[in-house]
Motif scaffolding. Structure first.
Motif, PDB file in Angstrom:
ATOM      1  N   ALA A  21      65.522  91.675  39.077  1.00 50.01           N
ATOM      2  CA  ALA A  21      65.046  91.836  37.698  1.00 50.01           C
ATOM      3  C   ALA A  21      64.177  90.631  37.336  1.00 50.01           C
ATOM      4  CB  ALA A  21      66.228  91.960  36.744  1.00 50.01           C
ATOM      5  N   GLY A  22      63.105  90.877  36.606  1.00 50.63           N
ATOM      6  CA  GLY A  22      62.194  89.800  36.252  1.00 50.63           C
ATOM      7  C   GLY A  22      61.311  89.371  37.398  1.00 50.63           C
ATOM      8  N   ASN A  23      61.191  90.210  38.402  1.00 46.65           N
ATOM      9  CA  ASN A  23      60.405  89.895  39.590  1.00 46.65           C
ATOM     10  C   ASN A  23      58.988  89.452  39.229  1.00 46.65           C
ATOM     11  OD1 ASN A  23      59.605  90.084  42.437  1.00 46.65           O
ATOM     12  ND2 ASN A  23      58.446  91.873  41.744  1.00 46.65           N
ATOM     13  N   THR A  24      58.520  88.377  39.860  1.00 45.52           N
ATOM     14  CA  THR A  24      57.165  87.881  39.616  1.00 45.52           C
ATOM     15  C   THR A  24      56.302  87.896  40.862  1.00 45.52           C
ATOM     16  OG1 THR A  24      57.831  85.587  40.044  1.00 45.52           O
ATOM     17  CG2 THR A  24      57.941  86.385  37.750  1.00 45.52           C
ATOM     18  N   SER A  58      61.156  98.805  34.026  1.00 45.65           N
ATOM     19  CA  SER A  58      60.113  97.943  33.467  1.00 45.65           C
ATOM     20  C   SER A  58      60.275  96.481  33.842  1.00 45.65           C
ATOM     21  CB  SER A  58      60.079  98.086  31.945  1.00 45.65           C
ATOM     22  OG  SER A  58      61.319  97.706  31.380  1.00 45.65           O
ATOM     23  N   ASN A  59      61.487  96.048  34.198  1.00 48.71           N
ATOM     24  CA  ASN A  59      61.698  94.635  34.536  1.00 48.71           C
ATOM     25  C   ASN A  59      61.479  94.340  36.012  1.00 48.71           C
ATOM     26  OD1 ASN A  59      63.951  95.889  35.570  1.00 48.71           O
ATOM     27  ND2 ASN A  59      65.445  94.506  34.622  1.00 48.71           N
ATOM     28  N   LYS A  60      60.825  95.280  36.731  1.00 49.65           N
ATOM     29  CA  LYS A  60      60.545  95.053  38.158  1.00 49.65           C
ATOM     30  C   LYS A  60      59.069  95.334  38.458  1.00 49.65           C
ATOM     31  CE  LYS A  60      65.282  95.855  39.622  1.00 49.65           C
ATOM     32  NZ  LYS A  60      66.202  96.429  40.625  1.00 49.65           N
TER      33      LYS A  60
END
Length: 687
Positions: free
Chosen positions: A396-399, A419-421
């Motif tokens: 999650a929160g992958n950048t 949406s958080n990936k």
């Protein structure tokens, strides 16, 4: 998707048929991709299998034009190549490496505010300063290259907003890029705008400069060259898009060799910026100006009596005032090779190609970091047996880029990318997109486990809610059997739903019947851009629909009969919010094994009866088969298509037709603003 208003609810059914039966040969093969090492731990069954990423192609790019010419002891312009590559996200780090004595490739991976405002970062020789995709910005300041500084590349950056509130500012010398006595500089693929003084100032005998593929906009004193009594400078200015810039576009003063070609100067009517002049040859300048396009510019080309200016192959549209030439200049081909594009093609070329690109400053077109590869195979030879399990493993929160490589086979499952990936790619590894299939058979009216119905969006086989998503070399299908479920209230069955921004879909087969491809946004007030290329989309009723801003390019929209063998349907059903762009279908084919004159190109979907929507579909430069009706647009749910935005331009084939009240066509002038780049709005998906 069914009408939400009107006398009845459409139910279009068919017998279940084999997926991709009769599908034409592939348009193009997906390019091979290489990815880097894994990051972190991806679950107990994860077995990372990754190789080091090769150096990206952009890292070896060198300048063309006069920046490539050997002079002043310098053999061309290659920047910091051979030095260390560093990634910076702060002003302190940028200054540290830009001013260092040794060569560096400096990757700017964030928007860096400059303090104090207007400060120009001093750049030493042998540097490449490059933005990471579209993420590199210098905000409120710029760069300075002093006397003797050489071999510098400034590339793929947005440099903006040092404007100090005075339009013709004589107090603040806040430039985006200022060069005083430098040589061998390449300024390429930048977005330069809204500065207090110049976007580019090339002064005091600065020479061997090439300025290429930049967007220059919203500025007064845009690009000045000269400020010297000497006539020694050599500059090449090509493939730049000047838009809403008042003066110095560029102005060249005492320049020995000024070669300007393939630039697009655009001044739109009704804006608060009006051009005073375009290209200007001053003093003893010798200028060659060729194959450029001037649209709406006042005084497009002017010259002093002492200057020489040779024009050839330029296009002038809606210009007025001075347009001058005269004297003998020089032959650029004595100094370097080049092949100019046709001037008439420049609006499309530069809207698509000028400014920062996702595939410069990066390793895979997303970020300047190595990608993680996860593998999926039904037989257990990969890290995961299901696609969703691999998606679940992405943090999650992958950048960072994550590429999920899917082995050939049929994967009966639903896949959701939350949406958080962001930065996820689904990549089929077979020799054809038909080799790897993700399929499920849910429909809107079916009961979900745990109660309730799926609804249209919830019926999707693959649902993408994360930005910066890519899918390649895959088949995605919804095989809901309408013939066996005629009693069901809710026949919509989505194969792929996107509700995200910067979604790249390439080399796919997307197959269904009603509501095959839902191109949506995360919310009505959110942007959702989609670029679909070299693909097949198969369906019969509203099978490309939603409120996204989407381009369907070089693809085939395949029309199918309904469950009972009848031919009737609608290709698109946009639900575009007012002020946004809807669907653009370009360089594509719309055809199928259905009856002649049985399909509409589209109808307006005012979802929920929302009268504020302004649905839009444009079909241009495409081939329309005989199934397309002579009156290709129709009403929906009590809303008239004539109150919304539906148009064609230069289509061909038996289903095409000339302009009429029932078949609106764009004019040539209108079509210039209906290009792929106008739809994608600064986002340049990697090829």
């Amino acid at each position: 998707m069914t009408e939400l208003h009107g006398p009845g609810r459409a139910r279009h059914r068919r017998k279940k048929t084999a997926l991709v039966a009769g599908v034409p040969l592939a348009l193009t093969a997906a390019a091979a991709m290489a990815y880097g090492t894994a990051f972190g731990v991806f679950g107990a069954d994860a077995q990372p299998k990754a190789a080091a990423a090769p150096a990206p192609a952009w890292a070896d790019d060198t300048a063309d034009g006069f920046a490539s010419v050997e002079a002043h002891g310098q053999k061309g312009t290659y920047g910091g190549r051979g030095g260390r590559t560093v990634t910076v996200r702060t002003l302190a780090d940028l200054e540290k490496y830009a001013t260092a004595a040794e060569p560096y490739v400096i990757v700017v991976a964030a928007a860096i505010p400059v303090d104090p405002k207007g400060k120009e970062i001093k750049v030493a020789s042998d540097k490449t300063i490059v933005g990471a995709g579209a993420s590199g910005e210098i905000v409120g300041g710029g760069f300075f290259l002093g006397r003797g500084v050489h071999n510098v590349i400034i590339r793929n950056l947005t440099i903006r907003d040092s404007y100090a509130g005075v339009w013709n500012d004589k107090e603040h010398d806040f430039d985006a890029i200022q060069m005083d006595g430098a040589h061998h500089v390449w300024i390429d693929h930048n977005d330069l705008r809204h500065m207090a003084d110049g976007l580019i100032d090339s002064r005091k005998d600065t020479t061997n400069v090439t300025v290429s593929w930049n967007r220059l906009s919203r500025n007064n004193k845009t690009f000045g060259i000269g400020w010297s009594e000497n006539t020694t400078a050599d500059l090449t200015v090509h493939h730049n898009w000047f838009r809403e810039t008042e003066q110095r576009n560029p102005s060249t003063d005492n320049v020995a060799h000024a070669h300007l070609y393939n630039n697009y100067l655009q001044d739109d009517p009704g804006t608060d910026i009006t051009s005073s002049y375009g290209n200007y040859a001053r003093g003893r300048t010798k200028m060659v100006l060729e194959n450029s396009y001037f649209k709406g510019v006042d005084n497009p080309v002017i010259k002093d009596a002492t200057a020489a200016l040779v024009q050839r192959g330029n296009v002038f549209s809606g210009t007025s005032g001075r347009n001058e030439s005269g004297g003998t200049a020089f032959d650029p081909k004595r100094y370097y090779r080049y092949t100019p594009d046709r001037a008439a093609d420049l609006p499309g070329i530069l809207k698509a190609g000028a400014g920062p690109r996702e595939d410069i400053g990066t390793t895979n077109g997303t970020q300047a970091v190595r990608a993680t590869t996860l593998t999926v195979a039904k037989d257990g030879s990969g890290q995961y047996r299901s696609v969703q399990r691999a998606v679940d493993a992405v943090p999650a929160g992958n950048t960072a880029p994550v590429v999920i490589r899917i082995a050939p086979g049929t994967y009966r499952e639903t896949v959701k990318v939350p949406s958080n990936k962001p930065h996820v790619t689904l990549q089929g590894t077979g020799g054809s997109r038909k080799d790897t299939l993700i399929v499920e058979g849910h429909a809107s009216g079916m009961t979900k486990p745990g109660g309730g119905t799926y609804g249209t969006g919830g019926s999707a086989t693959v649902a993408v809610e994360a930005d910066d998503f890519t899918a390649r070399n895959l088949s995605l299908a919804n095989d809901f059997d309408e013939a066996r479920n005629q009693q069901l209230d809710g026949q919509q069955a989505v194969a792929l739903r996107t509700a995200a921004d910067r979604v790249r879909l390439d080399d796919l087969i997307v197959s269904g019947d009603q509501d095959t491809l839902l191109l949506d946004t995360a919310a009505k007030d959110r942007t959702g851009r989609v670029y679909l290329t070299d693909s097949y989309v198969i369906g019969n009723t509203d099978f490309v629909f939603g409120r996204a801003t989407a381009v369907v390019d070089r693809s085939v929209l395949t029309l199918k009969k309904r469950w009972n063998g009848t031919s009737a349907g609608y290709v698109t059903a946009p639900s575009t919010p007012a002020g946004r762009k809807g669907f653009l279908i370009t360089r594509s084919t719309i055809d199928g094994d259905v009856s002649a004159g049985s399909f509409h190109l589209g109808r307006p979907w005012h979802a929920g009866g929302d009268a504020s929507l302004d649905p839009q579909t444009t079909v241009r430069d495409s081939t329309l088969g005989a199934p397309i009706k002579k009156t290709p647009w129709t009403d929906m749910g009590g809303f008239s298509w004539k109150d919304d935005r539906f148009a064609e331009y230069k289509n061909k084939g038996p289903g095409a037709g000339g302009p009429s009240a029932d078949r609106p066509h764009l004019s040539d002038a209108q079509a210039a603003d209906f290009e792929t780049a106008d739809w994608l709005g600064g986002w340049k998906p990697a090829d």
